[in-house]
Design a protein around this motif. Structure first.
Motif, PDB file in Angstrom:
ATOM      1  N   TRP A 190       5.031  -0.089   0.183  1.00 17.48           N
ATOM      2  CA  TRP A 190       5.496   0.568  -1.036  1.00 17.48           C
ATOM      3  C   TRP A 190       5.783   2.037  -0.725  1.00 17.48           C
ATOM      4  CZ3 TRP A 190       6.682  -1.653  -5.649  1.00 17.48           C
ATOM      5  CH2 TRP A 190       6.205  -2.942  -5.895  1.00 17.48           C
ATOM      6  N   LEU A 219       1.274  -3.967  -6.369  1.00 15.46           N
ATOM      7  CA  LEU A 219       0.698  -2.632  -6.275  1.00 15.46           C
ATOM      8  C   LEU A 219       0.006  -2.322  -7.590  1.00 15.46           C
ATOM      9  CD1 LEU A 219       0.378   0.105  -4.779  1.00 15.46           C
ATOM     10  CD2 LEU A 219       2.543   0.808  -5.828  1.00 15.46           C
ATOM     11  N   ILE A 228      -3.147  -2.497  -2.951  1.00 15.60           N
ATOM     12  CA  ILE A 228      -2.050  -3.416  -2.662  1.00 15.60           C
ATOM     13  C   ILE A 228      -2.634  -4.776  -2.299  1.00 15.60           C
ATOM     14  CG2 ILE A 228      -0.033  -3.884  -1.211  1.00 15.60           C
ATOM     15  CD1 ILE A 228       0.128  -0.895  -0.648  1.00 15.60           C
TER      16      ILE A 228
END
Length: 121
Positions: A36, A80, A69
């Protein structure tokens, strides 16, 4: 064709929580690291955290202890969890993975379209 589709962004007050999802197609999901990133207005995209193909997490110092995560391999989804959100967490959040392209002979980055997270003070 690799596709990543994020969802779950929104507006939340400081101290609140959100759950972002990234659904992946076109890859052997269980064999890929997933990451991410986020990009705030006027700033460069920055790494938030990731999961190795073996499930080992790693986080940026700015989110460590607040973000988590996880991955659901049967659903080809990485999640997330954003907790204890701060106004400085406001950004567009992107999902990322990499895949070796045999035609190009190199590793290629793939990105989702992003999902907006806005944290009000």
């Amino acid at each position: 064709q690799v596709q990543l589709v994020e969802s779950g962004g929104g507006l939340v007050q400081a101290g609140g929580s959100l759950r972002l999802s990234c659904a992946a197609t076109g890859i052997i999901f269980s064999g890929n690291a997933m990451r991410w990133y986020r990009q705030a207005p006027g700033k460069q995209r920055e790494w938030v955290g990731g999961l190795s193909s073996g499930g080992w997490p790693n986080y940026a110092d700015s989110v460590k202890g607040r973000f988590t995560i996880s991955r659901d391999n049967p659903e080809n989804t990485v999640i997330l969890y954003l907790n204890s959100l701060k106004p400085e967490d406001t950004a567009v959040y992107y999902c990322n993975t990499q895949k070796f392209d045999y035609t190009l002979g190199k590793v290629v980055d793939y990105w989702g379209q992003g999902t907006q997270v806005t944290v009000s003070s």
